[in-house]
Design a protein around this motif. Sequence first.
Motif, PDB file in Angstrom:
ATOM      1  N   VAL A  69      17.723   7.140  -9.583  1.00 18.50           N
ATOM      2  CA  VAL A  69      16.459   7.489  -8.936  1.00 18.50           C
ATOM      3  C   VAL A  69      16.529   7.080  -7.477  1.00 18.50           C
ATOM      4  N   GLU A  70      16.191   8.009  -6.598  1.00 17.56           N
ATOM      5  CA  GLU A  70      16.059   7.716  -5.174  1.00 17.56           C
ATOM      6  C   GLU A  70      14.602   7.935  -4.810  1.00 17.56           C
ATOM      7  N   GLY A  71      14.029   6.980  -4.096  1.00 12.48           N
ATOM      8  CA  GLY A  71      12.630   7.132  -3.717  1.00 12.48           C
ATOM      9  C   GLY A  71      12.155   5.988  -2.852  1.00 12.48           C
ATOM     10  N   SER A  72      10.847   5.810  -2.832  1.00 12.33           N
ATOM     11  CA  SER A  72      10.243   4.743  -2.037  1.00 12.33           C
ATOM     12  C   SER A  72       9.348   3.890  -2.930  1.00 12.33           C
ATOM     13  N   ILE A  73       9.210   2.636  -2.557  1.00  7.86           N
ATOM     14  CA  ILE A  73       8.376   1.703  -3.309  1.00  7.86           C
ATOM     15  C   ILE A  73       6.940   1.857  -2.843  1.00  7.86           C
ATOM     16  N   GLN A  74       6.045   1.915  -3.821  1.00 10.93           N
ATOM     17  CA  GLN A  74       4.624   2.102  -3.528  1.00 10.93           C
ATOM     18  C   GLN A  74       3.833   1.051  -4.298  1.00 10.93           C
ATOM     19  N   GLY A  83     -12.268  -5.964 -15.610  1.00  9.97           N
ATOM     20  CA  GLY A  83     -12.781  -6.120 -14.253  1.00  9.97           C
ATOM     21  C   GLY A  83     -11.888  -6.945 -13.340  1.00  9.97           C
ATOM     22  N   ASN A  84     -10.682  -7.297 -13.796  1.00  8.87           N
ATOM     23  CA  ASN A  84      -9.738  -8.054 -12.968  1.00  8.87           C
ATOM     24  C   ASN A  84      -9.015  -7.123 -12.005  1.00  8.87           C
ATOM     25  N   LYS A  85      -8.844  -7.582 -10.774  1.00 10.18           N
ATOM     26  CA  LYS A  85      -8.115  -6.781  -9.793  1.00 10.18           C
ATOM     27  C   LYS A  85      -6.619  -6.950 -10.036  1.00 10.18           C
ATOM     28  N   ARG A  86      -5.908  -5.831 -10.068  1.00  6.74           N
ATOM     29  CA  ARG A  86      -4.473  -5.802 -10.331  1.00  6.74           C
ATOM     30  C   ARG A  86      -3.768  -4.995  -9.257  1.00  6.74           C
ATOM     31  N   THR A  87      -2.475  -5.240  -9.128  1.00  7.59           N
ATOM     32  CA  THR A  87      -1.630  -4.466  -8.226  1.00  7.59           C
ATOM     33  C   THR A  87      -0.468  -3.895  -9.028  1.00  7.59           C
ATOM     34  N   ALA A  88      -0.253  -2.603  -8.906  1.00 10.04           N
ATOM     35  CA  ALA A  88       0.886  -1.945  -9.556  1.00 10.04           C
ATOM     36  C   ALA A  88       1.946  -1.663  -8.496  1.00 10.04           C
ATOM     37  N   VAL A  89       3.207  -1.927  -8.854  1.00  5.56           N
ATOM     38  CA  VAL A  89       4.338  -1.632  -7.976  1.00  5.56           C
ATOM     39  C   VAL A  89       5.210  -0.626  -8.707  1.00  5.56           C
ATOM     40  N   GLU A  90       5.498   0.494  -8.044  1.00  9.86           N
ATOM     41  CA  GLU A  90       6.301   1.542  -8.669  1.00  9.86           C
ATOM     42  C   GLU A  90       7.142   2.244  -7.616  1.00  9.86           C
TER      43      GLU A  90
END
Length: 147
Positions: A69-74, A83-90
């Motif tokens: 896979v070639e791409g960029s991290i987002q 109701g908890n704030k989360r961060t997804a990294v993909e």
Amino acid sequence: MLNRAILMGRLVADPELRQTPNGVSVTAFRIAVNRTYNRELTDWIDIVAWRQQAEFVSKYFQKGSMIVVEGSIQTRNYEDKNGNKRTAVEVVADQVHFAESKNAQRTNSQNFPLPTEMDEPAKGTGFSVGNMDDYEELDTDDGDLPF
């Protein structure tokens, strides 16, 4: 600035093709990637592919398939059910490539056990970049660069 990721790993599950309300193809999948410096550890990387890349992955790859896979991290923020704030990294895939032959892919997708955090990596899961017969020596005695 540069945001580029190139990963090679095995699909953890069969990719599932979906459509947005506007009819755009998308698939999200996860790959297992062994760490280079410590082959006993595996990272589980979330990938998102859109449009033709999503259709390609869904059509030709399945659980256990080796993929590049070639791409960029987002990163994106969201709120979970509690109701908890989360961060997804993909990784958003720009390009995807086969990393093994059709025969190996058929065999491995059916018989290849995915690594766990403490598993040893499977033997023979690397890839070859070719042999030296494929390369041509360039005459650069004039001091110029060959490009």
